[in-house]
Scaffold this active site. Structure first.
Site, mmCIF file in Angstrom:
data_model
loop_
_atom_site.group_PDB
_atom_site.id
_atom_site.type_symbol
_atom_site.label_atom_id
_atom_site.label_comp_id
_atom_site.label_asym_id
_atom_site.label_seq_id
_atom_site.Cartn_x
_atom_site.Cartn_y
_atom_site.Cartn_z
ATOM 1 N N HIS A 72 -3.848 8.064 9.870
ATOM 2 C CA HIS A 72 -2.395 8.074 9.692
ATOM 3 C C HIS A 72 -2.040 8.683 8.339
ATOM 4 O O HIS A 72 -2.533 8.249 7.309
ATOM 5 C CB HIS A 72 -1.828 6.650 9.778
ATOM 6 C CG HIS A 72 -1.639 6.184 11.191
ATOM 7 N ND1 HIS A 72 -0.646 5.322 11.567
ATOM 8 C CD2 HIS A 72 -2.333 6.483 12.312
ATOM 9 C CE1 HIS A 72 -0.717 5.111 12.876
ATOM 10 N NE2 HIS A 72 -1.740 5.795 13.346
ATOM 11 N N TYR A 201 7.982 0.124 9.257
ATOM 12 C CA TYR A 201 8.341 -1.085 8.521
ATOM 13 C C TYR A 201 9.865 -1.144 8.460
ATOM 14 O O TYR A 201 10.493 -0.292 7.829
ATOM 15 C CB TYR A 201 7.779 -1.044 7.098
ATOM 16 C CG TYR A 201 6.269 -1.228 7.021
ATOM 17 C CD1 TYR A 201 5.393 -0.171 7.277
ATOM 18 C CD2 TYR A 201 5.724 -2.458 6.670
ATOM 19 C CE1 TYR A 201 4.021 -0.345 7.199
ATOM 20 C CE2 TYR A 201 4.343 -2.642 6.586
ATOM 21 C CZ TYR A 201 3.501 -1.587 6.850
ATOM 22 O OH TYR A 201 2.128 -1.762 6.768
ATOM 23 N N PRO A 293 0.670 -10.144 4.635
ATOM 24 C CA PRO A 293 0.163 -8.953 5.325
ATOM 25 C C PRO A 293 1.015 -7.691 5.173
ATOM 26 O O PRO A 293 0.606 -6.618 5.625
ATOM 27 C CB PRO A 293 0.118 -9.383 6.800
ATOM 28 C CG PRO A 293 1.087 -10.495 6.914
ATOM 29 C CD PRO A 293 1.107 -11.183 5.597
ATOM 30 N N LYS A 297 -3.310 -5.269 2.889
ATOM 31 C CA LYS A 297 -4.354 -5.215 1.856
ATOM 32 C C LYS A 297 -5.504 -6.201 2.041
ATOM 33 O O LYS A 297 -6.552 -6.059 1.401
ATOM 34 C CB LYS A 297 -3.715 -5.472 0.479
ATOM 35 C CG LYS A 297 -2.886 -4.312 -0.031
ATOM 36 C CD LYS A 297 -3.770 -3.201 -0.556
ATOM 37 C CE LYS A 297 -3.045 -1.921 -0.808
ATOM 38 N NZ LYS A 297 -3.242 -0.878 0.204
ATOM 39 N N TYR A 385 -0.268 1.948 -1.190
ATOM 40 C CA TYR A 385 -0.568 1.729 0.227
ATOM 41 C C TYR A 385 -1.918 2.342 0.599
ATOM 42 O O TYR A 385 -2.706 1.741 1.335
ATOM 43 C CB TYR A 385 0.548 2.304 1.109
ATOM 44 C CG TYR A 385 0.527 1.781 2.528
ATOM 45 C CD1 TYR A 385 1.353 0.729 2.914
ATOM 46 C CD2 TYR A 385 -0.340 2.320 3.480
ATOM 47 C CE1 TYR A 385 1.323 0.233 4.207
ATOM 48 C CE2 TYR A 385 -0.382 1.825 4.773
ATOM 49 C CZ TYR A 385 0.449 0.790 5.138
ATOM 50 O OH TYR A 385 0.405 0.298 6.421
HETATM 51 C C1 PHB Z 1 -1.542 -4.630 11.989
HETATM 52 O O1 PHB Z 1 -1.672 -3.597 12.666
HETATM 53 O O2 PHB Z 1 -1.943 -5.730 12.410
HETATM 54 C C2 PHB Z 1 -0.886 -4.544 10.663
HETATM 55 C C3 PHB Z 1 -0.536 -3.294 10.168
HETATM 56 C C4 PHB Z 1 0.098 -3.207 8.943
HETATM 57 C C5 PHB Z 1 0.368 -4.353 8.219
HETATM 58 C C6 PHB Z 1 0.001 -5.599 8.703
HETATM 59 C C7 PHB Z 1 -0.635 -5.699 9.936
HETATM 60 O O3 PHB Z 1 1.023 -4.246 7.027
#
Ligand code: PHB
Ligand code: APR
Length: 391
Positions: A72, A201, A293, A297, A385
């Site tokens: 990605h 997000y 989450p 990280k 990130y």
């Molecule tokens: C996930 O795909 O489970 C996931 C992806 C990004 C995040 C948290 C969880 O920030």
């Protein structure tokens, strides 16, 4: 039973440590309380930093990740019904991330360990860690209905947040830095192709939402829910409706629905135990620190810790010098605190606290506006990130 490094826990931290030590010619035994099927099915996060990808490849555990993982090059920030893409390589000089589930990383590492590594015992629960302040620490564990003892030179506490190693430290040797949040994430897995090809997000007055994925055919989606929410309180219909509301854009983007195959709630917490070492006990991964989450990280921090630990143990074996082992905690904590800061920033940027004031709402929007209008601010997000240097 006797070994050089006794590893408690077969999550990503314990499994990767065993692999790295094996390659350095250092013996280890991994004790895992749960059975193999449980460890291989547990749903966790799924974003690997470039540095984590490199480590897994170098450890010989990258073949399936390279075939099935999804590279990605950005994420989308969504707020005010608007969309903004953060271009990772363009902002960071070429860095990107890999979407490959933590459970898959664990499956790959387990297969390697069982095929050619040291012992990995499932259903082996450590019940006590003793004498870590002497040259010969011991792990007492239960396996196949019997009590047994693993004698070792070093103990690696890779047993997650609820494990046995951190609580065995004598009272007063450490300090805890902690923050809890008045919300959690309701996560679903759904058999439907992701509605967007990158992670989204979303900040919304009704709360945060995240669109992620496991494969090109399986979506992973999250909704911010109040602390204490039970997954059963939400019907599938209610979840999809709420996701649609929070992801809504002015340009008519639509969310694809599909059968929900799993539903669970993850609590949110920031936590650091300092130091990460006491005598011959080294804490790594969730045993030492937790991040919410939002910054993706957790797994990457666990990988960073065990890379530092494996290097320090190899250095001690080759040179007899404990210099790197002595520096373990301080080395890891520098990176841990950067991830704590970033995860906290992302969480407070995108979630709606139940007691948020109108002033705080406006500040959130101003922070988002700043990110999308300043290359410096956006670069700061992209650098964090895609990952801080491993050590
Ligand atoms: C996930 O795909 O489970 C996931 C992806 C990004 C995040 C948290 C969880 O920030
Ligand atoms: N004896 C043996 N094993 C134990 C014990 C015990 N007393 N207590 C816990 N364990 C095992 C758990 O069953 C689990 O498999 O330790 C393992 C810890 O693994 P994780 O919780 O996955 O922790 P870690 O390897 O540090 O990985 C961190 O996991 O929680 C996510 O978001 C987090 O991605 C991050 C990653």
């Amino acid at each position: 039973m006797r070994t050089t490094v006794g590893i408690i826990g077969a999550g990503p931290a314990g499994l990767l440590l065993a692999r790295l030590l094996h390659r350095a010619g250092i013996e280890s035994v991994v004790l895992e309380a749960r059975d193999r099927a449980y460890v291989e099915q547990r749903q966790r996060a799924g974003v690997l930093e470039q540095g984590t990808v490199d480590v897994l490849r170098a450890a010989g555990a990258g073949a399936r990740m390279d075939r099935e993982g999804l590279r990605h090059d950005g994420i989308e920030l969504r707020f005010d019904r608007r969309r903004h893409r953060v271009d990772f390589p363009g902002l960071t000089g070429g860095r990107s991330v890999m979407v490959y589930a933590q459970t898959e990383v664990c499956k790959d590492l387990i297969a390697l360990q069982l095929a050619g590594g040291g012992p990995l015992l499932f259903g082996a629960e450590a019940v006590a860690v003793e004498d870590v302040d002497t040259p010969s620490p011991r792990i007492r564990f239960r396996h196949q209905g019997r009590e047994d003892v693993l004698e070792c030179d070093y103990v690696a506490g890779c047993d997650g947040f609820w494990g046995v190693s951190r609580p065995t430290l004598p009272a007063g040797v450490g300090q805890v830095f902690e923050r809890t949040y008045p919300f959690g994430w309701l996560g679903i897995l759904a058999d439907v192709p992701p509605s967007h090809d990158e992670l989204v997000y979303a900040r919304h007055e009704r709360g945060f939402a995240l669109l992620s994925m496991r494969t090109p055919a399986v979506s992973r989606l999250y909704l911010q829910v109040p602390e204490g929410t039970k997954a059963e309180e939400w019907s599938d219909e209610e979840i999809w409706r709420e996701l649609e509301l929070r992801f809504e854009t002015a340009d008519g983007w639509t969310l694809r629905r599909g059968p929900v195959t799993q539903k669970s709630v993850t609590p949110m917490r920031s936590y650091v135990h300092e130091p990460m070492r006491y005598g011959r006990l080294f804490l790594a991964g969730d045993a030492a620190h937790i991040v919410p989450p939002t910054g993706a990280k957790g797994l990457n921090l666990a990988v960073g810790d065990v890379v530092v630990l494996a290097r320090a143990l190899a250095h001690e074996k080759e040179t007899g010098s404990a210099e790197l082992l002595d520096a373990y905690s301080a080395t890891c904590l520098r990176r841990v605190w950067q991830a704590e800061r970033f995860s906290y920033d992302m969480t407070t940027l995108l979630h709606r606290a139940p007691d948020a004031t109108a002033f705080e709402d406006r500040l959130q929007l101003a922070r988002l506006e700043r990110i999308i209008s300043s290359r410096a601010a956006e670069t700061d997000l992209a650098e964090a990130y895609t990952g801080f240097p491993l050590a």
